[in-house]
Every structure is written in C-alpha cells, then in structure tokens.
Motif scaffolding. Structure first.
Motif, PDB file in Angstrom:
ATOM      1  N   GLY A 116      55.153  61.418  40.295  1.00  0.00           N
ATOM      2  CA  GLY A 116      55.441  60.141  39.657  1.00  0.00           C
ATOM      3  C   GLY A 116      56.810  59.580  39.954  1.00  0.00           C
ATOM      4  N   GLY A 117      57.528  60.154  40.906  1.00  0.00           N
ATOM      5  CA  GLY A 117      58.845  59.643  41.263  1.00  0.00           C
ATOM      6  C   GLY A 117      58.754  58.458  42.202  1.00  0.00           C
ATOM      7  N   ARG A 118      59.887  57.868  42.468  1.00  0.00           N
ATOM      8  CA  ARG A 118      59.915  56.690  43.326  1.00  0.00           C
ATOM      9  C   ARG A 118      61.311  56.530  43.910  1.00  0.00           C
ATOM     10  NH1 ARG A 118      57.218  50.831  43.077  1.00  0.00           N
ATOM     11  NH2 ARG A 118      58.919  49.575  43.879  1.00  0.00           N
ATOM     12  N   LEU A 119      61.350  56.063  45.169  1.00  0.00           N
ATOM     13  CA  LEU A 119      62.587  55.747  45.864  1.00  0.00           C
ATOM     14  C   LEU A 119      62.508  54.311  46.345  1.00  0.00           C
ATOM     15  CD1 LEU A 119      65.213  57.264  46.771  1.00  0.00           C
ATOM     16  CD2 LEU A 119      64.069  57.635  48.978  1.00  0.00           C
ATOM     17  N   ASP A 120      63.547  53.518  46.055  1.00  0.00           N
ATOM     18  CA  ASP A 120      63.577  52.102  46.421  1.00  0.00           C
ATOM     19  C   ASP A 120      64.834  51.801  47.223  1.00  0.00           C
ATOM     20  OD1 ASP A 120      61.483  50.274  44.715  1.00  0.00           O
ATOM     21  OD2 ASP A 120      62.061  52.069  43.596  1.00  0.00           O
TER      22      ASP A 120
ATOM     23  N   LEU B 107      62.021  48.170  50.383  1.00  0.00           N
ATOM     24  CA  LEU B 107      61.164  49.289  50.728  1.00  0.00           C
ATOM     25  C   LEU B 107      61.014  50.177  49.503  1.00  0.00           C
ATOM     26  CD1 LEU B 107      62.804  50.368  54.119  1.00  0.00           C
ATOM     27  CD2 LEU B 107      60.883  48.797  53.807  1.00  0.00           C
ATOM     28  N   HIS B 108      59.819  50.737  49.325  1.00  0.00           N
ATOM     29  CA  HIS B 108      59.662  51.713  48.246  1.00  0.00           C
ATOM     30  C   HIS B 108      58.720  52.826  48.702  1.00  0.00           C
ATOM     31  CE1 HIS B 108      55.784  49.777  47.130  1.00  0.00           C
ATOM     32  NE2 HIS B 108      55.522  50.952  46.588  1.00  0.00           N
ATOM     33  N   ARG B 109      58.996  53.988  48.156  1.00  0.00           N
ATOM     34  CA  ARG B 109      58.220  55.177  48.517  1.00  0.00           C
ATOM     35  C   ARG B 109      57.895  55.936  47.239  1.00  0.00           C
ATOM     36  NH1 ARG B 109      57.056  56.969  53.967  1.00  0.00           N
ATOM     37  NH2 ARG B 109      56.324  59.112  53.868  1.00  0.00           N
TER      38      ARG B 109
ATOM     39  N   GLY C 227      55.936  45.844  48.257  1.00  0.00           N
ATOM     40  CA  GLY C 227      54.979  45.885  49.345  1.00  0.00           C
ATOM     41  C   GLY C 227      53.910  46.929  49.043  1.00  0.00           C
ATOM     42  N   GLY C 228      52.945  47.069  49.955  1.00  0.00           N
ATOM     43  CA  GLY C 228      51.902  48.078  49.769  1.00  0.00           C
ATOM     44  C   GLY C 228      50.528  47.492  49.946  1.00  0.00           C
ATOM     45  N   GLY C 229      49.539  48.363  50.069  1.00  0.00           N
ATOM     46  CA  GLY C 229      48.166  47.903  50.213  1.00  0.00           C
ATOM     47  C   GLY C 229      47.943  47.210  51.547  1.00  0.00           C
ATOM     48  N   GLU C 230      47.055  46.213  51.524  1.00  0.00           N
ATOM     49  CA  GLU C 230      46.754  45.460  52.736  1.00  0.00           C
ATOM     50  C   GLU C 230      47.955  44.609  53.149  1.00  0.00           C
ATOM     51  OE1 GLU C 230      44.009  45.640  54.548  1.00  0.00           O
ATOM     52  OE2 GLU C 230      43.161  47.161  53.194  1.00  0.00           O
ATOM     53  N   THR C 231      48.126  44.457  54.459  1.00  0.00           N
ATOM     54  CA  THR C 231      49.207  43.623  54.981  1.00  0.00           C
ATOM     55  C   THR C 231      48.974  42.170  54.594  1.00  0.00           C
ATOM     56  OG1 THR C 231      49.499  45.119  56.847  1.00  0.00           O
ATOM     57  CG2 THR C 231      50.434  42.906  57.044  1.00  0.00           C
TER      58      THR C 231
ATOM     59  N   HIS D 212      58.520  44.964  52.073  1.00  0.00           N
ATOM     60  CA  HIS D 212      58.462  43.521  51.840  1.00  0.00           C
ATOM     61  C   HIS D 212      59.691  42.906  52.502  1.00  0.00           C
ATOM     62  CE1 HIS D 212      58.202  39.918  48.817  1.00  0.00           C
ATOM     63  NE2 HIS D 212      58.023  39.562  50.077  1.00  0.00           N
ATOM     64  N   LEU D 213      59.447  42.139  53.543  1.00  0.00           N
ATOM     65  CA  LEU D 213      60.511  41.462  54.279  1.00  0.00           C
ATOM     66  C   LEU D 213      60.345  39.961  54.089  1.00  0.00           C
ATOM     67  CD1 LEU D 213      62.860  41.424  56.348  1.00  0.00           C
ATOM     68  CD2 LEU D 213      61.108  41.368  58.154  1.00  0.00           C
ATOM     69  N   ALA D 214      61.418  39.287  53.698  1.00  0.00           N
ATOM     70  CA  ALA D 214      61.372  37.840  53.473  1.00  0.00           C
ATOM     71  C   ALA D 214      62.579  37.186  54.124  1.00  0.00           C
ATOM     72  CB  ALA D 214      61.334  37.528  51.982  1.00  0.00           C
ATOM     73  N   LEU D 215      62.324  36.049  54.783  1.00  0.00           N
ATOM     74  CA  LEU D 215      63.376  35.256  55.415  1.00  0.00           C
ATOM     75  C   LEU D 215      63.219  33.812  54.972  1.00  0.00           C
ATOM     76  CD1 LEU D 215      63.027  36.664  59.053  1.00  0.00           C
ATOM     77  CD2 LEU D 215      64.704  37.365  57.341  1.00  0.00           C
ATOM     78  N   ALA D 216      64.316  33.100  54.807  1.00  0.00           N
ATOM     79  CA  ALA D 216      64.250  31.700  54.377  1.00  0.00           C
ATOM     80  C   ALA D 216      65.441  30.940  54.933  1.00  0.00           C
ATOM     81  CB  ALA D 216      64.225  31.601  52.851  1.00  0.00           C
TER      82      ALA D 216
END
Length: 697
Positions: free
Chosen positions: A228-232, A221-223, A161-165, A195-199
């Motif tokens: 330069g680190g990242r959490l997912d 989700l990511h942060r 996810g990120g940026g514009e919705t 990023h949420l997805a349903l199917a």
C-alpha cells in the motif's frame, strides 16, 4: 538571470522511479478525503473546518490563471489584475489583502510542494493548470497548522497517470489577443504512472503595454509500492520573459480610458521576467494497519528581473536601491511525519517535523544609462539573504462519543532571517543584519453530529505571519538597511459553522468567524515599485460565509457562494510623519477588502450539450489605509455553451464558448493598496468572447 538548477534533479529521480518494482498504476478518482486537512482517515464533512474542493477536469475557461476557478469559494477573493507582470491578488477572509505583488498571508502548494517560501511570500503564476485535476481550499483556524503566513491554504493537485494511455489537446482563443494551447499525456510504463503536460499562453493584454507570454511544463510520476505504499515525483518549469507592466491608473485616467497604460510604464518600459523550476519527491509506506510514515523533499530555483518606474531623481539618493530588481535564489526543504490510527476509525494521531531554506541574491541597478531610460544601469544594491524555517507539529482527531469528535493540533515555528550586504560605500553603510521569530500556534475544534447528514462545529486557534524578505528589504523611514524592527502579526481565530448534505449531491455550508490580530502588518509606503511595511497595532476581521450546491431538476443545478466580511483597524496610527492628513482613525476599514461578495452559477447538463450562466458581485473597497479613496463595487455576468462529440472508440471532441462580462460593465478588477502616486486602480476585462476546442483519446 541565471538558469534554474532545480530541473537537474528530475532526471535522476525519474530513473529511480522507473527502476522501482511495483504493480501497474491505476487511474484514481477524486478522493473523498481532502488532503489539505491532513487527517487521512476522516472525510472533510466530519472535520471542524471550512474545506472546499474544486473540480478542474472539464471547464470552459482559458485556464490562464487560477483566479478563474476560485470564484465559487466563499471567503476567498482572487482578483485578476489584467497585468501578467504581477501575480493574482489572493486573500482569504481578509488575510493577504495588503499584498501589492505576489501572495502573502495565504499558504500555497502545488502537488504537496510549497509554493509559499519560508518567508511567507508565494506565487500562483507557476501553477500548471493544464495538468491540474482539482484545487483544495482550507479556511479558518486549522490553517495555522501549516505554519507561517497561513491565514488560509490553497493546494493545486495534478491528475495521476495510469491505466490506458490518454492524450488531450486543447486550444483557446479570446479577444485581446489571448491564445492558450496545451497538451497532456497520461498513462503508465513499466509499472509507473506518468502525466506530462505542456502549455503556452500568449496575449496582447486588455490594456496597452500589457503583452505577455507564459510557458509551463509539468511532469508527475507515481509508483505503487508493495503493502500500500506509494512514491511520487513532481517536477515543473515556468518561463515568462519580459511581461509588460502597464501600472495602475488614477481615478481620472480610469474614467478617461481604462485601457491605457500609465505614462511611466512607457517611459521606463516597465516589465518583468521570471524563470522557475522545482522538483519534489514524496514517499509513504504503511507499516501494518495502524502506522503510516511519510517523507517528502523538494528543491527549486527562481530568477526574477524587473524594471520599475522609479524616477531618476529619486535614485540620486545614495541609499536608493535603483529601479531594476535582479533576484536569483533557490529554496528547498523536507517534511517527515508519521500517522497512527486505532483501526476502528475513532482516533488518529499525526506528528511531524519540517525544515525549509530559502536563499536569495538580490541586486539593484539604475533603470537608465545616461539619458536613456528603461535599461539596466549602474549597480546600486548587492546582498545575499537567507531564511530558515524549522517546525514541529502534532495533530489528533478523536471520536470520543457516537455524536461527538474532537480535533486538536499545535505547531511550533522558528523563522530566521539573515542578510549580508556586499554593496558598501562611503555614502551607503553596511546594511547586514539578522532577526529571528518564534511562535507556537495551537488549534482545537469540536464537532457535533445531531443527524447523519448534519454537522455543527466550533474551532479556535492562533496563527502568525512574519514579514517577508521583500517587506524587510525597505524601511518605512527611507533609511538604509533592513526593516528589522518589524514584528510578526499574531492572530486569534474563532469559527462557528455547520454542514448539511442531502440527496442528489445537495449540500449547504455556513460559518461565522472572527480573527483578532496584534501587530497587524500594513503597507507604510508604496511608490516607485517599492513597498515598505510597518506594524499598526490591532485589527479585526469578522464575518459570515454561505455556500450551497442545489440540484434543481434532471440536468439542472445551482451553486451559490456569499461572504460578508468586516475588516477594520482597531488602533489608530499614522501613515507617515504624524499630521491630520496622515492619521488613520480607529475603526477604519482595512483597504482591499470588500464587505460583500456573492457568486452564483446556474448550469444545465444534457447528453451532448451543456450551458451555464454565472454571476458575481463585489462590494466597494477602500484603496488606502485612511479610506480616502474607493473602488466602486460591480456585478458581472458570464455565459457558457459547450457541446461534446463522440468520435468512436474512447475518443471525443469538445467545443466550448464563454462570454465574459456579457453586459460589458466597466469595473475595477483589482486595486494597488496605498499606491504612493494615487494610481490605485487596475481595470477589469471588458466584454470578451472565448472559443475553445479540446480533443481527448
């Protein structure tokens, strides 16, 4: 069936992510480095391994099964069974072909979370394709660095996810009652990308008694962290209640009516229900320019209830576990590793530790009450099984000369199985037991670069595969207790390959490979929904692969993939009490493995319209160890057409159509290896038109 508990992890971890200070997330393109390779600073082109990336962002398929997207990978065979009570059959270079349900011999991952359990059995059905961005596939010796049952590696990665919705809605309808709808929402909030997805998929099925419903949910989700680190965080849930199982057909039934269900499927109302949930958290944080530690933890819960076609008479045996399988278990683990780079792009070293735990409560019941079949009856089995896997691994890449590079690695694995029997009677003794397997799997690869756009490589290594809990559960002699005499299959792998890339995205890859296996695991008996295994000595899988992507003209491209694979037992053995009728001669082909397969896709991409023709061919396969019966080869043609409409602003609408099996060729989609009743064949889909519409804003 108990409600999965892993989903309870998600809210707490979500709160941690949302509260963490960070800069705004950004949309990232498909990476140039294949994550599956676990070499962070080096592009896949530079590595001594066969690696493929499949882009799933826009396609014209139902997204009902991962098998739809894997046809263009050489050496990989994904067979759609037209039976959603059973998982896709997946094999790589012949590893995994013996699996009658689930996936064995191939390691599976979803966003870095193992979808293969510590015992080596995996599932594809819970992969949330509505959220998927790409699939990565590794073949060859370096797959062994993933541990037990790594004849190959398949990873599915969700989009960030990120940026514009962005909101995406997608609906698909096809013949035989197939309907698939999905929704995806991507964006960022308080500095966290989401990023949420349903199917939801519903289908009547190509065959009788094969209706199914599947529901997926996936959250990522990511942060980004300072430095330069990242959490997912990844959490997903899968639900498939009462998927009907039409069983396999024998040769006469296949000729008479491929869409029918076998009579026992109706008699016992064969069906399967699955509920699964899992969550995982991954962290990385560079420490200066040279060192990057990583850590990940994950946990999940899976519940399965399956009604089999075990005859009532067979259950008169006091050692029989019944015709209803009830499994409820959890799994979890973690991985910690650190990577060191020299800063000049000439050396990289990774060291890590991994631990996994799998616990399973297995119960068995009769599939009848009185004269009523297809219902849960008296208890016949009750046991708790535990598997623990502890691994340490080391991997290094070194460019020791301008045109030469070396990659080395090793992994030491310890896998412990334990079973505690809680169903003990005068006629059914205590079946408790334990067994431990240890193996070290070294690998090495050398790369030569005679030209800027050409790489030649040689790789060698060793891999191993333990029996799974399901294979240990039933002894080949029909006796009580676990099959603790089974040994792991150990393979020696060798690969010689080349990679070329040209202007406009052209590429060509080729490989020759051989894998020699000792203590090959094979199906000893497969009847009444139960599969028992045994070790059958030596086996060899050898062959050649070719893949090409060729731009032909503006807007036109051609993709090709071809595989020749010769898989044989090198030692003779018996499939039961030794007699001429049960003897398997040395040199007999391994069942379920075609010698030839090919795939081609010709595509035209215009400004608003696009069209494609896709062809695939598959050689015949034997269906039992003796090679006494075969499924004929076949060739299929699929056609696609799509159009895009811009709606103003950032929104667009895309409509698409796909005609599967356009020539309506009758064919066998998959086979059930060594099926004890001779019902080896699962028919493939007839001509089917799919229509879909996708809106994005």
């Amino acid at each position: 069936m108990r409600s999965p508990r892993a989903s309870l992890l998600a809210p707490g971890i979500c709160a941690v992510l949302l509260a963490w200070p960070a800069r705004a997330a950004e949309v990232t393109p498909l990476p140039g480095v294949v994550v599956t390779a676990r070499v962070e600073s080096v592009p896949a082109f530079e590595l001594p391994a066969a690696l493929d990336v499949i882009d799933l962002r826009e396609d014209n398929r139902a997204r009902a099964d991962l098998a739809e997207a894997l046809g263009g990978v050489p050496g990989l065979l994904a067979r759609e069974r037209q039976n959603r009570a059973q998982d896709t059959q997946l094999s790589i270079r012949g590893f995994g072909a013996r699996a009658t349900f689930g996936v064995r011999g191939v390691r599976l991952y979803a966003d870095g979370i193992p979808a293969t359990l510590p015992d080596g059995q995996g599932q594809l059905s819970h992969f949330a394709l509505a959220a998927a961005e790409r699939v990565e596939v590794m073949r060859g010796p370096f797959s062994a660095l993933y541990g037990n049952s790594s004849g190959g590696v398949v990873q599915v990665w969700s989009a960030d996810g990120g940026g514009e919705t962005e909101l995406a809605l997608r609906g698909v309808a096809a013949r035989y009652g197939l309907r698939n709808a999905s929704a995806s929402l991507r964006g960022s909030a308080a500095g966290t990308g989401y990023h949420l997805a349903l199917a939801r998929l519903d289908g009547d099925g190509y065959r009788a008694h094969s209706a199914a419903r599947r529901t997926w949910g996936n959250l990522k989700l990511h942060r980004d962290l300072p430095g330069g680190g990242r959490l997912d965080l990844v959490a997903n849930r899968f639900d498939a209640p009462d998927a009907q199982d039409p069983l396999g057909l024998d040769a006469a039934q296949l000729r008479a009516n491929p869409r029918q269900a076998a009579a026992p499927a109706w008699q016992y109302d064969t069906r399967k229900s699955v509920r699964q949930a899992q969550a995982g958290l991954a962290w990385r944080q560079p420490l200066g320019a040279a060192t990057t530690p990583r850590a990940s933890v994950y946990a999940g819960q899976r519940a399965v209830e399956q009604f089999l076609a075990v005859p009532v008479a067979a259950q008169a045996n006091p050692l029989n576990g019944g015709g209803v399988v009830d499994l409820d278990g959890g799994h979890g683990g973690g991985d910690v590793r650190a990577t060191w780079q020299d800063g000049e792009g000439r050396f990289e070293l990774t060291a890590g530790l991994a631990h996994e735990r799998q616990r399973q409560h297995r119960r068995g019941f009769e599939n009848f009450r009185g004269d009523e079949p297809g219902v849960r009856g008296a208890r016949r089995r009750d046991q708790h099984d535990t598997v623990r896997a502890s691994d340490g691994y080391l991997q290094a890449w070194w460019k020791f000369a301008p045109a030469w590079a070396l990659q080395l690695g090793a992994r030491h694995s310890t896998v412990r199985f334990r079973s505690q029997d809680h169903y003990v009677t005068a006629a059914n003794p205590d079946d408790s037991g334990r067994v431990e397997y240890r193996q070290t799997t070294p690998v090495a690869g050398l790369v030569f670069a005679p030209h800027a756009d050409l790489r030649l490589y040689l790789a060698a290594g060793r891999g191993f595969e333990t029996p799974t809990l399901n294979e240990l559960a039933y002894r080949a002699d029909g006796g009580a207790g676990l099959a603790l005499d089974l040994a792991p299959a150990v393979s020696r792998n060798l690969e010689l390959g080349g990679k070329w890339r040209g202007a406009g995205g052209a590429r060509l890859e080729a490989a020759l490979f051989r894998a020699d296996t000792d203590d090959e695991l094979a199906v000893a008996a497969n009847t009444g929904g139960r599969s028992a295994s045994h070790n059958v000595g030596r086996a060899r899988r050898q062959g050649a692969e070719l893949a090409a992507q060729l731009p032909l003209a503006p807007g036109w491209s051609l993709q090709l993939a071809a595989t020749w694979l010769d898989a044989r037992f090198r030692d003779g053995f018996c499939t039961g009490p030794c007699a001429p009728a049960t003897r398997v001669a040395p040199g007999t082909r391994i069942p379920g493995v075609p010698r030839r397969q090919a795939w081609a896709r010709l595509q035209w991409q215009g400004q608003r319209w696009e069209a494609a023709a896709e062809a695939q061919g598959l050689g015949e396969v034997t269906v039992d160890d003796r090679g006494s019966a075969r499924a004929p080869g076949h060739g299929l043609l699929h056609l696609e057409l799509a159009r895009r409409w811009e709606l103003g602003g950032d929104g667009h609408l895309r409509g698409f159509a796909r005609l599967d099996n356009a020539l309506d060729r009758a064919h066998v989609g998959s086979v059930i290896v060594n099926e004890g009743n001779g019902r080896y064949y699962e028919p493939g889909l007839g001509r089917s038109l799919l229509l879909g519409l996708e809106w994005r804003h």
